[in-house]
Structure formats: C-alpha cells, structure tokens
Design an enzyme around this catalytic site. Structure first.
Site, PDB file in Angstrom:
ATOM      1  N   GLY A  48       0.792  -1.230   0.000  1.00 52.79           N
ATOM      2  CA  GLY A  48       0.000   0.000   0.000  1.00 52.79           C
ATOM      3  C   GLY A  48       0.821   1.273   0.000  1.00 52.79           C
ATOM      4  N   HIS A  49       2.154   1.165   0.118  1.00 52.00           N
ATOM      5  CA  HIS A  49       3.007   2.368   0.248  1.00 52.00           C
ATOM      6  C   HIS A  49       4.293   2.187  -0.526  1.00 52.00           C
ATOM      7  CE1 HIS A  49       5.281   5.610   2.297  1.00 52.00           C
ATOM      8  NE2 HIS A  49       4.084   6.089   2.577  1.00 52.00           N
ATOM      9  N   PHE A  50       4.384   2.291  -1.691  1.00 50.53           N
ATOM     10  CA  PHE A  50       3.394   2.537  -2.735  1.00 50.53           C
ATOM     11  C   PHE A  50       3.488   1.376  -3.703  1.00 50.53           C
ATOM     12  CE2 PHE A  50       4.918   6.670  -1.224  1.00 50.53           C
ATOM     13  CZ  PHE A  50       3.744   7.272  -0.846  1.00 50.53           C
ATOM     14  N   VAL A  55       8.175   2.302  -0.740  1.00 53.64           N
ATOM     15  CA  VAL A  55       8.996   3.151   0.123  1.00 53.64           C
ATOM     16  C   VAL A  55       8.550   2.904   1.565  1.00 53.64           C
ATOM     17  CG1 VAL A  55       9.589   5.533   0.739  1.00 53.64           C
ATOM     18  CG2 VAL A  55       9.231   4.930  -1.664  1.00 53.64           C
TER      19      VAL A  55
END
Length: 142
Positions: A48-50, A55
């Site tokens: 989810g990041h990203f 990251v």
C-alpha cells in the site's frame, strides 16, 4: 556486549509481528545503541506504500528508532517495564528507504529521569542519513 539476535530482541521489546522493527542489536553500551532493520520486499506495508514504488513510511522509520532507543536502557529496566512513545521532535527524512536496504539505527540516551527519557537518533542506509529524530519516551510497568 555480544550482539543481540532476534530472540534477545523479542525478550526486550513488547512488539510482535508485524510491528517488530529491530532485527538485531549490534552494540548497546554506555547509553548508545547500534541496531539493524533488514528491509525486505515482504514487509506488510509495501503493497500500500506505494504499489509501483515501494517506500518505507517515515513514521515506521521513527518507530524503528524508538524501538532501538529502548536498548539504550538494556539491563537497567525491571522485568515487565515498557517504554512508551511520548513524543517526537525534529523528525527529518533525507533519503528513501526501499526493499533490500539495511537500515542502521543509532540512538544515544540524553537523559532518563523519573520515568521520562529522551534519545537522539538517526537512521542510515549505506552510510547516508535516511532520517533523524529526537525520541521522547515514558517508562512504566506494562
């Protein structure tokens, strides 16, 4: 002091998967700590990041520094005592942390009085500063 492996880390930190952000403590003496977090593509936050450019979230780097800070007190705390994050000052992020990085966590105890403490911290990857912060914490029975 001998390095602390993950089994030893888990004896000190109350955290468990997926929130253990210290894999090993290389040194902890005289109120200074050098710890490691091996950042892998399998970290639960990366999808989810990203999705297109994974990251490590800055708040998790700060959490890793806070967890490393607890080893500044290694051997000084009573069993069952936990350090709780009380504040973060001056957090700065200077480099992305991505899968495959080895995050070196450094913490230096500035003071511990009446159950309140402060550490000056930095996180590095390949000798470059990734983040810096001052961590404030409260020590109490868990």
């Amino acid at each position: 002091m001998e390095p602390l492996l993950i089994q030893d880390v888990l004896k000190t930190l109350p955290h468990r998967f997926p929130f253990v952000l210290v894999d090993r403590v290389l040194s902890a003496q005289d109120g200074e700590v050098h710890a490691l977090k091996n950042v892998t593509v399998n970290e639960p936050f990366f999808p989810g990041h990203f999705p297109q450019e994974p990251v490590m979230p800055g708040v998790l780097i700060v959490e890793a520094l806070a967890q490393a800070s607890m080893f500044c007190l290694h051997g000084q705390l009573e069993p069952g005592t936990v350090g709780y994050l009380a504040g973060v000052e001056g957090a700065r992020f200077k480099r992305k942390v991505i899968p495959g990085d080895q995050l070196h966590l450094y913490a230096k105890l500035d003071f511990l009085r009446r159950g309140l403490g402060k550490t000056t911290c930095r996180a590095e990857v390949d000798g470059q500063v990734a983040a810096e912060a001052t961590i404030l914490f409260a020590v109490a029975k868990g």
